[in-house]
Design an enzyme around this catalytic site. Structure first.
Site, mmCIF file in Angstrom:
data_model
loop_
_atom_site.group_PDB
_atom_site.id
_atom_site.type_symbol
_atom_site.label_atom_id
_atom_site.label_comp_id
_atom_site.label_asym_id
_atom_site.label_seq_id
_atom_site.Cartn_x
_atom_site.Cartn_y
_atom_site.Cartn_z
ATOM 1 C CB SER A 139 -6.465 10.065 2.572
ATOM 2 O OG SER A 139 -5.947 9.314 3.642
ATOM 3 N NE ARG B 267 -3.748 -0.216 2.312
ATOM 4 C CZ ARG B 267 -4.614 -0.055 3.311
ATOM 5 N NH1 ARG B 267 -4.668 -0.948 4.293
ATOM 6 N NH2 ARG B 267 -5.410 0.981 3.332
ATOM 7 C CG ASP C 276 -13.305 1.667 4.965
ATOM 8 O OD1 ASP C 276 -12.466 1.598 4.045
ATOM 9 O OD2 ASP C 276 -13.078 2.233 6.046
HETATM 10 C C1 S3P Z 1 -9.531 5.652 7.936
HETATM 11 C C2 S3P Z 1 -9.678 6.328 6.762
HETATM 12 C C3 S3P Z 1 -9.955 5.640 5.481
HETATM 13 C C4 S3P Z 1 -10.526 4.256 5.677
HETATM 14 C C5 S3P Z 1 -9.775 3.466 6.703
HETATM 15 C C6 S3P Z 1 -9.743 4.201 8.042
HETATM 16 C C7 S3P Z 1 -9.201 6.434 9.140
HETATM 17 O O1 S3P Z 1 -8.751 5.560 4.777
HETATM 18 O O2 S3P Z 1 -10.553 3.548 4.475
HETATM 19 O O3 S3P Z 1 -10.393 2.219 6.877
HETATM 20 O O4 S3P Z 1 -9.321 5.894 10.251
HETATM 21 O O5 S3P Z 1 -8.820 7.596 8.993
HETATM 22 P P1 S3P Z 1 -8.272 6.800 3.889
HETATM 23 O O6 S3P Z 1 -8.331 7.998 4.752
HETATM 24 O O7 S3P Z 1 -6.853 6.544 3.453
HETATM 25 O O8 S3P Z 1 -9.219 6.838 2.734
#
Ligand code: S3P
Length: 428
Positions: free
Chosen positions: A164, A119, A315
């Site tokens: 994100s 990732r 998600d």
């Molecule tokens: C999360 C943000 C999301 C999500 C992950 C948890 C978080 O990822 O998919 O399961 O706790 O901030 P991204 O912010 O990279 O999209």
């Protein structure tokens, strides 16, 4: 005849909020009790990494939702790690902690499992390097394992191209140790758990608008404060969709977090005409919560999901695809290329699995259109690539396919919801 879902369920604590509660508690001074913790293995990875940096965390095992006691001394308590920081399968652990250690005067080596090693990490690490941390890639540029030597950080302004919340939070955590001001701007709204918890704990920040958050170095000690974590809407989503597609179902999910940055699943099911109600909105440690009631009505219609809103439910797209397959119309998702960089390439695997089970789905680089109107035949192989959300989608699909699916594995749900299969059975 398919078995209907009936009854009331409290799904375990929210995974995103649990990671933040554990990490942000370390910025305060004193003892904090965090109740309703997520039992997700991802959150245990965060606990293990923080312990390795010297934080005293005791996890009192409860039923499904344990309590944690964190004894913290602010930044001074974040020390030289006792070994490699293993984030396991958890993107949130590795990214948030990368920002968290960026200003500490030690060397931190991070690694993760085979999925996490694929990732993208540059989105956080090139930026903390710009602020003054020293980053070295130990195998492949841009991927774990990597090493961060924390440095004297200088605040910067970052305009993110991906919405994100992980990257935003990592950079704000670095900003809390940097001279000057650190500003992070999202392109679209995402979950704002970080802002809400900063506010709840008394960690200073400014928000110019919905998308822009800024912080400065924290100089004063912030007293520890107890927190209660709401139930995880991303876990609840599997039951919502199951009840919406399985005839005769009627369920209530208790005290679910309904942070506006997480409620796309409710919006999409409502757009599809599902019988879904949010009842008795309340607040837990600064986060909105409510009970969610879903009743089968056999009337799911078409809906679409756009790029602007995708971060509010990224998600939940795998399980929403299943709702699309059981609609009278079609579900169309765009702007979701991030799904290709999650625990697996979720777009590809959703398409492969759904097609294998007999659904009609067009896959695009950034999304898909899945058509409903007929029953899923099943009897096919359901690949998970050890991705918890694909395995849980498969377990729900298995309740309604005409022939049993052959799930590649059913262990991965432990990553976010160890008791998922038992809780699902308890409603049947
Ligand atoms: C999360 C943000 C999301 C999500 C992950 C948890 C978080 O990822 O998919 O399961 O706790 O901030 P991204 O912010 O990279 O999209």
């Amino acid at each position: 005849m398919h078995k209907a879902l009936q009854g009331t369920l409290a799904v375990p604590g929210d995974k995103s909020i649990t990671h933040r509660a554990l990490i942000f508690a370390c910025l305060t001074t004193g003892t904090s009790k965090i109740e309703g913790l997520s039992p997700a293995h991802d959150c245990l990875s965060t606990v293990a990494c923080l312990r390795s940096m010297g934080v005293d965390i005791v996890v009192l095992e409860g039923e499904e939702t344990p309590t944690a006691i964190v004894n913290s001394q602010g930044w001074q308590g974040i020390g030289n790690p006792s070994g490699i920081l293993d984030a396991g399968n958890s993107g949130t652990t590795i990214r948030l902690l990368s920002g968290f250690v960026a200003g500490r005067p030690y060397e931190y080596e991070f690694d993760g499992d085979a999925s996490l090693r694929k990732r993208p990490m540059k989105r956080v690490l090139t930026r903390v390097a710009e602020m003054g941390a020293e980053v070295s890639w130990l195998k492949t540029e841009g991927l774990a394992p990597f090493r961060i030597r924390g440095g004297k950080l200088e605040g910067k302004t970052f305009e993110l191209d991906v919405a994100s919340a992980q990257v935003e939070t990592a950079l704000l955590l670095a900003g809390l140790q940097a001279s000057g001001k650190t500003v992070v701007k999202l392109p679209f709204p995402a979950r704002d758990h970080t802002r809400r918890m900063f506010h709840y704990l008394g960690i200073p920040f400014e928000s110019a608008d919905e998308l822009t958050t800024s912080v400065r170095e924290i100089s004063d000690s912030i007293p520890a404060k107890d927190m209660v974590v709401p139930a995880d809407i991303s876990s609840a989503a599997f039951f919502m969709v199951a009840a919406a597609i399985i005839p005769g179902s009627s369920i209530t999910l208790k005290n679910v977090g309904i942070n506006p940055g997480r409620t796309l699943v409710l919006d999409v099911l409502s757009r599809m005409n599902a019988d879904i109600k949010v009842i008795g909105v309340n607040s837990l440690s600064g986060e909105p919560v409510a009970d969610i009631r879903v009743r089968y009505n056999g009337q799911l219609s078409s809906a679409s999901v756009t790029a602007e809103e995708i971060a509010r439910g990224i998600d939940e797209i795998p399980i929403l695809a299943l709702a699309g397959a059981f609609s009278q119309g079609e579900l169309s998702v765009s702007g979701a290329e991030e799904l290709r960089h999650k625990e697996s390439d979720r777009l590809q695997l959703i398409a492969d699995n759904m097609r294998g089970a007999g659904a009609e789905i067009d896959l695009r680089e950034d999304g898909f259109t899945i058509r409903g109107g007929k029953h899923l035949k099943g009897g096919s192989r359901w690949a998970t690539a050890d991705d918890h959300r694909l395995a849980m989608t498969g377990l729900v699909a298995n309740l309604i396919c005409q022939e049993e699916l052959e799930l590649e594995e059913t262990e991965s749900p432990r990553i976010s919801y160890p008791n998922f299969a038992a809780d699902l059975n308890s409603l049947l």
